[in-house]
Motif scaffolding. Structure first.
Motif, PDB file in Angstrom:
ATOM      1  N   PHE A 154       0.835  -1.189   0.000  1.00 46.00           N
ATOM      2  CA  PHE A 154       0.000   0.000   0.000  1.00 46.00           C
ATOM      3  C   PHE A 154       0.877   1.250   0.000  1.00 46.00           C
ATOM      4  O   PHE A 154       2.067   1.220   0.359  1.00 46.00           O
ATOM      5  N   MET A 155       0.284   2.366  -0.387  1.00 45.83           N
ATOM      6  CA  MET A 155       0.982   3.648  -0.415  1.00 45.83           C
ATOM      7  C   MET A 155      -0.015   4.746  -0.078  1.00 45.83           C
ATOM      8  O   MET A 155      -1.161   4.720  -0.536  1.00 45.83           O
ATOM      9  N   VAL A 156       0.411   5.710   0.740  1.00 46.11           N
ATOM     10  CA  VAL A 156      -0.419   6.856   1.108  1.00 46.11           C
ATOM     11  C   VAL A 156       0.394   8.126   0.900  1.00 46.11           C
ATOM     12  O   VAL A 156       1.524   8.233   1.398  1.00 46.11           O
ATOM     13  N   ILE A 157      -0.163   9.064   0.152  1.00 48.80           N
ATOM     14  CA  ILE A 157       0.469  10.363  -0.090  1.00 48.80           C
ATOM     15  C   ILE A 157      -0.416  11.450   0.522  1.00 48.80           C
ATOM     16  O   ILE A 157      -1.646  11.407   0.394  1.00 48.80           O
ATOM     17  N   GLN A 158       0.223  12.398   1.188  1.00 48.24           N
ATOM     18  CA  GLN A 158      -0.515  13.482   1.826  1.00 48.24           C
ATOM     19  C   GLN A 158       0.150  14.811   1.513  1.00 48.24           C
ATOM     20  O   GLN A 158       1.377  14.924   1.509  1.00 48.24           O
ATOM     21  N   GLY A 160      -0.589  19.288   2.153  1.00 49.43           N
ATOM     22  CA  GLY A 160      -1.502  20.242   2.767  1.00 49.43           C
ATOM     23  C   GLY A 160      -0.824  21.536   3.139  1.00 49.43           C
ATOM     24  O   GLY A 160       0.354  21.782   2.836  1.00 49.43           O
ATOM     25  N   TYR A 161      -1.600  22.380   3.804  1.00 55.78           N
ATOM     26  CA  TYR A 161      -1.128  23.701   4.236  1.00 55.78           C
ATOM     27  C   TYR A 161      -1.496  23.885   5.700  1.00 55.78           C
ATOM     28  O   TYR A 161      -2.625  23.587   6.115  1.00 55.78           O
ATOM     29  N   ASN A 162      -0.540  24.381   6.497  1.00 52.36           N
ATOM     30  CA  ASN A 162      -0.739  24.577   7.919  1.00 52.36           C
ATOM     31  C   ASN A 162      -0.790  26.075   8.212  1.00 52.36           C
ATOM     32  O   ASN A 162       0.216  26.776   8.116  1.00 52.36           O
ATOM     33  N   LEU A 163      -1.979  26.556   8.558  1.00 48.32           N
ATOM     34  CA  LEU A 163      -2.159  27.952   8.948  1.00 48.32           C
ATOM     35  C   LEU A 163      -1.833  28.064  10.435  1.00 48.32           C
ATOM     36  O   LEU A 163      -2.558  27.537  11.283  1.00 48.32           O
ATOM     37  N   ARG A 164      -0.741  28.766  10.740  1.00 44.64           N
ATOM     38  CA  ARG A 164      -0.278  28.877  12.124  1.00 44.64           C
ATOM     39  C   ARG A 164      -0.570  30.293  12.625  1.00 44.64           C
ATOM     40  O   ARG A 164      -0.087  31.272  12.055  1.00 44.64           O
ATOM     41  N   LEU A 165      -1.326  30.386  13.690  1.00 50.27           N
ATOM     42  CA  LEU A 165      -1.774  31.657  14.217  1.00 50.27           C
ATOM     43  C   LEU A 165      -0.856  32.144  15.337  1.00 50.27           C
ATOM     44  O   LEU A 165       0.099  31.473  15.710  1.00 50.27           O
ATOM     45  N   GLN A 166      -1.137  33.353  15.847  1.00 50.96           N
ATOM     46  CA  GLN A 166      -0.437  33.935  16.988  1.00 50.96           C
ATOM     47  C   GLN A 166       1.055  34.123  16.720  1.00 50.96           C
ATOM     48  O   GLN A 166       1.899  33.859  17.578  1.00 50.96           O
ATOM     49  N   GLY A 167       1.360  34.590  15.510  1.00 44.40           N
ATOM     50  CA  GLY A 167       2.735  34.969  15.210  1.00 44.40           C
ATOM     51  C   GLY A 167       3.629  33.894  14.662  1.00 44.40           C
ATOM     52  O   GLY A 167       4.811  34.155  14.400  1.00 44.40           O
ATOM     53  N   ALA A 168       3.139  32.680  14.457  1.00 44.87           N
ATOM     54  CA  ALA A 168       3.981  31.597  13.931  1.00 44.87           C
ATOM     55  C   ALA A 168       3.931  31.585  12.405  1.00 44.87           C
ATOM     56  O   ALA A 168       2.948  31.992  11.788  1.00 44.87           O
ATOM     57  N   GLY A 169       5.014  31.134  11.789  1.00 44.79           N
ATOM     58  CA  GLY A 169       5.099  31.067  10.339  1.00 44.79           C
ATOM     59  C   GLY A 169       4.303  29.899   9.770  1.00 44.79           C
ATOM     60  O   GLY A 169       4.417  28.772  10.253  1.00 44.79           O
ATOM     61  N   ASP A 170       3.491  30.160   8.731  1.00 46.91           N
ATOM     62  CA  ASP A 170       2.727  29.099   8.074  1.00 46.91           C
ATOM     63  C   ASP A 170       3.661  28.080   7.426  1.00 46.91           C
ATOM     64  O   ASP A 170       4.811  28.398   7.083  1.00 46.91           O
ATOM     65  N   GLN A 171       3.125  26.867   7.203  1.00 41.10           N
ATOM     66  CA  GLN A 171       3.932  25.786   6.632  1.00 41.10           C
ATOM     67  C   GLN A 171       3.194  25.104   5.490  1.00 41.10           C
ATOM     68  O   GLN A 171       1.965  25.019   5.492  1.00 41.10           O
ATOM     69  N   VAL A 172       3.970  24.595   4.525  1.00 36.42           N
ATOM     70  CA  VAL A 172       3.457  23.603   3.593  1.00 36.42           C
ATOM     71  C   VAL A 172       3.868  22.235   4.121  1.00 36.42           C
ATOM     72  O   VAL A 172       4.960  22.065   4.676  1.00 36.42           O
ATOM     73  N   LEU A 173       2.981  21.263   3.956  1.00 37.47           N
ATOM     74  CA  LEU A 173       3.179  19.943   4.531  1.00 37.47           C
ATOM     75  C   LEU A 173       3.097  18.873   3.455  1.00 37.47           C
ATOM     76  O   LEU A 173       2.343  19.011   2.487  1.00 37.47           O
ATOM     77  N   ALA A 174       3.870  17.824   3.621  1.00 36.39           N
ATOM     78  CA  ALA A 174       3.797  16.676   2.716  1.00 36.39           C
ATOM     79  C   ALA A 174       4.283  15.441   3.459  1.00 36.39           C
ATOM     80  O   ALA A 174       5.114  15.532   4.378  1.00 36.39           O
ATOM     81  N   SER A 175       3.748  14.291   3.078  1.00 36.70           N
ATOM     82  CA  SER A 175       4.207  13.039   3.677  1.00 36.70           C
ATOM     83  C   SER A 175       3.981  11.897   2.693  1.00 36.70           C
ATOM     84  O   SER A 175       3.118  11.971   1.808  1.00 36.70           O
ATOM     85  N   LEU A 176       4.752  10.856   2.862  1.00 39.87           N
ATOM     86  CA  LEU A 176       4.657   9.652   2.044  1.00 39.87           C
ATOM     87  C   LEU A 176       4.872   8.448   2.941  1.00 39.87           C
ATOM     88  O   LEU A 176       5.800   8.431   3.767  1.00 39.87           O
ATOM     89  N   LYS A 177       4.019   7.445   2.807  1.00 38.70           N
ATOM     90  CA  LYS A 177       4.184   6.209   3.565  1.00 38.70           C
ATOM     91  C   LYS A 177       3.886   5.032   2.646  1.00 38.70           C
ATOM     92  O   LYS A 177       2.906   5.045   1.907  1.00 38.70           O
ATOM     93  N   VAL A 178       4.760   4.018   2.682  1.00 36.20           N
ATOM     94  CA  VAL A 178       4.555   2.782   1.933  1.00 36.20           C
ATOM     95  C   VAL A 178       4.662   1.620   2.912  1.00 36.20           C
ATOM     96  O   VAL A 178       5.381   1.690   3.914  1.00 36.20           O
ATOM     97  N   GLY A 179       3.917   0.579   2.628  1.00 31.41           N
ATOM     98  CA  GLY A 179       3.933  -0.575   3.517  1.00 31.41           C
ATOM     99  C   GLY A 179       3.707  -1.871   2.766  1.00 31.41           C
ATOM    100  O   GLY A 179       3.225  -1.877   1.624  1.00 31.41           O
ATOM    101  N   GLN A 180       4.053  -2.969   3.424  1.00 35.82           N
ATOM    102  CA  GLN A 180       3.919  -4.290   2.827  1.00 35.82           C
ATOM    103  C   GLN A 180       3.402  -5.261   3.886  1.00 35.82           C
ATOM    104  O   GLN A 180       3.996  -5.381   4.965  1.00 35.82           O
ATOM    105  N   ALA A 181       2.297  -5.930   3.574  1.00 32.71           N
ATOM    106  CA  ALA A 181       1.769  -6.958   4.462  1.00 32.71           C
ATOM    107  C   ALA A 181       2.543  -8.250   4.269  1.00 32.71           C
ATOM    108  O   ALA A 181       2.825  -8.662   3.141  1.00 32.71           O
TER     109      ALA A 181
END
Length: 335
Positions: A154-158, A160-181
């Protein structure tokens, strides 16, 4: 040296086949241990023993408590040919102290720090820059896409965008996970997470770090091994993970894994070992069908071939029916 231990309570509840909610509550213990530093008089004149005792800078700190709470909702947009889902996550702090520079949030720049170094650098002004989180609210939107193959991979791709409030810098997010049963009870996986600040966060102070952390404090020559950095409330990181999930029963799983931060900014270059226990509970609701109405056959009229007509009523023979009780209908398992 930085170290942390986290116990996390995570609950996922499937509301429908397409919608689930998740609540994550971490209990954290974090600590930072470093060699103390003794401030010497500016003119180099000898001082009393009490002077040196009163001018020891101890940067070792620790904190314990409930970290950031996450509330997550996921909705499946598509099941075939590829599963696609949207995810909305809210992070809320729990009242712990926000991060600051080594000697507080003021002065916030290196120039101001150097101009006030005589009054700023003292034992009473050392701030607790070891915290349980960033002390601000995050709201991130992610899209997830998965794929599975006949080889039981299996494979999962993610992304997104992280809106960070109260003075923190916003982020772009990404992740990848692969697995084998492997077999019926084991699944192995590997993956990575990426976060990168795309807006500038607020200045929270000046950090004093060692250029060579392995050098003992007694061997420092003045300020040669000290690095001053302006710290902003923004964070970049690349993490990698490997692990395995062991299914003990149909409803109990163990997850064992290892993670490492291989690159980052304003984050610890850490190694992590994690163990988790997952228990799946199926909540059922009984559904009972109402019995069908009883059907009664009409009476038959029998006529004898005589001058006198006689009506003989036969007893009605209702169709045998019994109430039907529906089997409990199980709610869908969480996604």
């Amino acid at each position: 040296r930085y170290s942390a231990s986290t116990f996390t309570l995570n609950t996922r509840f499937g509301l429908t086949d397409d919608l689930e909610l998740e609540l994550t509550v971490p209990i954290k213990f974090v600590s930072y241990v470093s060699d103390p530093v003794i401030l010497l008089p500016g003119d180099g004149s000898p001082q009393s023993f009490d002077f040196y005792q009163e001018n020891i800078l101890d940067f070792s700190q620790s904190q314990a408590g409930v970290g950031d709470i996450w509330i997550t909702g996921r909705y499946a947009l598509l099941h075939d040919p590829l599963p696609i889902a949207v995810e909305l996550r809210l992070k809320a702090p729990t009242g712990y102290d926000r991060p600051e520079g080594t000697f507080g949030s003021d002065p916030a720049t290196i120039a101001d720090f150097q101009a006030q170094v005589g009054s700023v650098v003292n034992p009473d002004n050392v701030s607790d820059d070891v915290t349980l989180g960033d002390g601000q609210v995050d709201l991130n939107l992610n899209f997830l896409m998965g794929a599975s193959f006949p080889s039981r991979t299996f494979m999962v791709i993610q992304a997104g965008y992280n809106l960070r409030l109260q003075g923190a810098g916003d982020q772009v997010l990404a992740s990848l996970k692969v697995g084998q049963a492997i077999g019926q009870r084991l699944l192995v996986y590997a993956g990575g997470n990426f976060a990168y600040a795309v807006t500038q966060g607020d200045l929270i102070g000046v950090s004093v770090a060692a250029i060579d952390p392995s050098l003992p404090a007694a061997e420092y020559q003045g300020l040669d091994n000290l690095l001053l950095r302006e710290v902003r409330l923004e964070r970049d990181a690349i993490d990698i993970q490997v692990g395995g999930i062991i299914r003990v029963t149909d409803s109990v799983e163990f997850n064992v894994g290892y993670g490492r931060t291989v690159w980052g900014r304003n984050t610890a270059a850490s190694n992590a070992v994690f163990l988790s226990l997952g228990v799946r509970i199926v909540v059922t609701a009984g559904v009972q069908e109402e019995p069908e109405p009883e059907v009664v056959e009409p009476e038959e009229e029998v006529v004898e071939e005589e001058y006198e007509y006689e009506y003989v009523e036969e007893p009605a023979e209702p169709e045998a029916t019994e109430p039907v009780t529906g089997a409990p209908e199980a709610l869908p398992e969480p996604a």
